[in-house]
Design a protein around this motif. Structure first.
Motif, PDB file in Angstrom:
ATOM      1  N   THR A  22       0.846  -1.228  -0.163  1.00  0.00           N
ATOM      2  CA  THR A  22       0.206  -0.033   0.063  1.00  0.00           C
ATOM      3  C   THR A  22       0.928   1.313   0.008  1.00  0.00           C
ATOM      4  OG1 THR A  22       0.071   0.169   2.389  1.00  0.00           O
ATOM      5  CG2 THR A  22      -1.984  -1.266   1.370  1.00  0.00           C
ATOM      6  N   SER A  23       0.069   2.456  -0.104  1.00  0.00           N
ATOM      7  CA  SER A  23       0.815   3.540  -0.165  1.00  0.00           C
ATOM      8  C   SER A  23       1.470   3.798   1.225  1.00  0.00           C
ATOM      9  CB  SER A  23       0.112   4.960  -0.729  1.00  0.00           C
ATOM     10  OG  SER A  23      -0.353   4.714  -1.980  1.00  0.00           O
ATOM     11  N   ASP A  24       0.741   3.362   2.300  1.00  0.00           N
ATOM     12  CA  ASP A  24       1.177   3.792   3.537  1.00  0.00           C
ATOM     13  C   ASP A  24       2.334   2.744   3.889  1.00  0.00           C
ATOM     14  OD1 ASP A  24       0.711   4.705   6.395  1.00  0.00           O
ATOM     15  OD2 ASP A  24       0.086   2.539   6.832  1.00  0.00           O
ATOM     16  N   ASP A  25       2.483   1.554   3.372  1.00  0.00           N
ATOM     17  CA  ASP A  25       3.716   0.714   3.435  1.00  0.00           C
ATOM     18  C   ASP A  25       4.935   1.502   2.711  1.00  0.00           C
ATOM     19  OD1 ASP A  25       2.437  -1.350   4.869  1.00  0.00           O
ATOM     20  OD2 ASP A  25       2.043  -2.303   2.659  1.00  0.00           O
ATOM     21  N   LEU A  26       4.884   2.077   1.698  1.00  0.00           N
ATOM     22  CA  LEU A  26       5.668   2.903   0.908  1.00  0.00           C
ATOM     23  C   LEU A  26       6.359   4.286   1.692  1.00  0.00           C
ATOM     24  CD1 LEU A  26       4.504   2.583  -2.701  1.00  0.00           C
ATOM     25  CD2 LEU A  26       6.374   1.298  -1.591  1.00  0.00           C
ATOM     26  N   ASN A  27       5.267   4.866   2.347  1.00  0.00           N
ATOM     27  CA  ASN A  27       5.840   5.750   3.240  1.00  0.00           C
ATOM     28  C   ASN A  27       6.490   5.554   4.547  1.00  0.00           C
ATOM     29  OD1 ASN A  27       4.549   7.817   1.477  1.00  0.00           O
ATOM     30  ND2 ASN A  27       2.489   7.646   2.722  1.00  0.00           N
ATOM     31  N   LYS A  28       6.139   4.270   5.175  1.00  0.00           N
ATOM     32  CA  LYS A  28       6.796   3.861   6.182  1.00  0.00           C
ATOM     33  C   LYS A  28       7.959   3.306   5.693  1.00  0.00           C
ATOM     34  CE  LYS A  28       2.708   1.968   8.713  1.00  0.00           C
ATOM     35  NZ  LYS A  28       1.920   0.706   9.092  1.00  0.00           N
ATOM     36  N   ALA A  29       8.236   2.753   4.722  1.00  0.00           N
ATOM     37  CA  ALA A  29       9.603   2.191   4.081  1.00  0.00           C
ATOM     38  C   ALA A  29      10.384   3.472   4.066  1.00  0.00           C
ATOM     39  CB  ALA A  29       9.466   1.474   2.921  1.00  0.00           C
ATOM     40  N   ASP A  30      10.148   4.420   3.419  1.00  0.00           N
ATOM     41  CA  ASP A  30      10.934   5.622   3.366  1.00  0.00           C
ATOM     42  C   ASP A  30      11.431   6.038   4.555  1.00  0.00           C
ATOM     43  OD1 ASP A  30      11.341   6.649   0.532  1.00  0.00           O
ATOM     44  OD2 ASP A  30       9.358   7.558   0.584  1.00  0.00           O
ATOM     45  N   ALA A  31      10.573   6.190   5.755  1.00  0.00           N
ATOM     46  CA  ALA A  31      10.852   6.577   6.903  1.00  0.00           C
ATOM     47  C   ALA A  31      12.008   5.539   7.606  1.00  0.00           C
ATOM     48  CB  ALA A  31       9.634   6.598   7.984  1.00  0.00           C
ATOM     49  N   LYS A  32      11.788   4.455   7.334  1.00  0.00           N
ATOM     50  CA  LYS A  32      12.612   3.408   8.089  1.00  0.00           C
ATOM     51  C   LYS A  32      13.871   3.364   7.167  1.00  0.00           C
ATOM     52  CE  LYS A  32       9.509   0.707  10.449  1.00  0.00           C
ATOM     53  NZ  LYS A  32       9.352  -0.651  11.281  1.00  0.00           N
ATOM     54  N   ALA A  33      14.106   3.800   6.252  1.00  0.00           N
ATOM     55  CA  ALA A  33      15.261   3.890   5.510  1.00  0.00           C
ATOM     56  C   ALA A  33      16.506   4.201   6.052  1.00  0.00           C
ATOM     57  CB  ALA A  33      15.221   4.437   3.844  1.00  0.00           C
ATOM     58  N   LEU A  34      16.510   5.067   7.074  1.00  0.00           N
ATOM     59  CA  LEU A  34      17.400   5.669   7.680  1.00  0.00           C
ATOM     60  C   LEU A  34      18.229   4.797   8.708  1.00  0.00           C
ATOM     61  CD1 LEU A  34      15.846   8.897   8.981  1.00  0.00           C
ATOM     62  CD2 LEU A  34      17.325   8.817   7.244  1.00  0.00           C
ATOM     63  N   HIS A  35      17.580   3.829   8.624  1.00  0.00           N
ATOM     64  CA  HIS A  35      18.119   2.667   9.625  1.00  0.00           C
ATOM     65  C   HIS A  35      18.864   1.613   8.845  1.00  0.00           C
ATOM     66  CE1 HIS A  35      16.111   4.136  13.194  1.00  0.00           C
ATOM     67  NE2 HIS A  35      15.080   4.238  12.396  1.00  0.00           N
ATOM     68  N   LEU A  36      19.112   1.759   7.490  1.00  0.00           N
ATOM     69  CA  LEU A  36      19.638   0.581   6.712  1.00  0.00           C
ATOM     70  C   LEU A  36      21.185   1.006   6.314  1.00  0.00           C
ATOM     71  CD1 LEU A  36      16.577   0.115   4.404  1.00  0.00           C
ATOM     72  CD2 LEU A  36      17.392  -1.397   6.326  1.00  0.00           C
ATOM     73  N   ASN A  37      21.747   2.186   6.943  1.00  0.00           N
ATOM     74  CA  ASN A  37      23.101   2.351   6.830  1.00  0.00           C
ATOM     75  C   ASN A  37      23.370   2.627   5.259  1.00  0.00           C
ATOM     76  OD1 ASN A  37      23.371   2.273   9.629  1.00  0.00           O
ATOM     77  ND2 ASN A  37      23.870   0.185   9.458  1.00  0.00           N
ATOM     78  N   ASP A  38      24.673   1.733   4.762  1.00  0.00           N
ATOM     79  CA  ASP A  38      25.090   1.816   3.338  1.00  0.00           C
ATOM     80  C   ASP A  38      23.958   1.700   2.560  1.00  0.00           C
ATOM     81  OD1 ASP A  38      25.367  -0.686   4.247  1.00  0.00           O
ATOM     82  OD2 ASP A  38      26.988  -0.859   2.945  1.00  0.00           O
ATOM     83  N   LYS A  39      22.755   0.769   2.822  1.00  0.00           N
ATOM     84  CA  LYS A  39      22.057   0.224   1.908  1.00  0.00           C
ATOM     85  C   LYS A  39      20.709   1.378   1.550  1.00  0.00           C
ATOM     86  CE  LYS A  39      23.372  -4.287   2.176  1.00  0.00           C
ATOM     87  NZ  LYS A  39      24.712  -3.867   2.297  1.00  0.00           N
ATOM     88  N   MET A  40      20.811   2.243   2.367  1.00  0.00           N
ATOM     89  CA  MET A  40      19.599   3.433   2.446  1.00  0.00           C
ATOM     90  C   MET A  40      19.441   4.010   1.012  1.00  0.00           C
ATOM     91  SD  MET A  40      19.294   7.042   4.655  1.00  0.00           S
ATOM     92  CE  MET A  40      20.486   7.777   3.576  1.00  0.00           C
TER      93      MET A  40
END
Length: 119
Positions: A22-40
């Motif tokens: 869903t669009s909500d999932d994609l928005n959450k994913a954008d926000a959580k990307a910060l925790h992915l270090n060099d994979k962000m």
């Protein structure tokens, strides 16, 4: 130990494959990307690719689409191999899954970057 961890991760990966992104999932994913270090940065490209696929602006085969969807859902889901509420370790499984997905999608990511750069 690593083999058991990977088996569990792949079981979860398969379970998420049936979830509708869903669009909500994609928005959450954008926000959580910060925790992915060099994979962000590559993960953010993956999220943008998913948005373009959903909008019909970009086409991928069913296998690559399932990897993209399952990876994003895994990252945003509170249920995964190591819960995200555990500091540092909670993101380790997400980084591992994202790294695996990025390695499997490397050619698709290159193609997507080339196509979107020319627009």
């Amino acid at each position: 130990m690593k083999q058991t961890y990977l088996k569990k991760a792949f079981k979860l990966f398969s379970a998420y494959k049936a979830h509708q992104l869903t669009s909500d999932d994609l928005n959450k994913a954008d926000a959580k990307a910060l925790h992915l270090n060099d994979k962000m940065n590559d993960f953010k490209v993956l999220v943008n690719m998913a948005k373009d696929i959903m909008a019909g602006k970009y086409k991928v085969n069913a296998w690559n689409a399932s990897i993209i969807v399952a990876t994003i859902i895994y990252v945003v889901s509170p249920i995964d191999a190591i819960p995200d509420i555990i500091p540092v370790l909670g993101w380790l499984d997400d980084v591992t899954i994202v790294g695996y997905a990025l390695s499997k999608l490397s050619e698709e990511l290159k193609r997507y970057k080339i196509e979107t750069a020319s627009i």
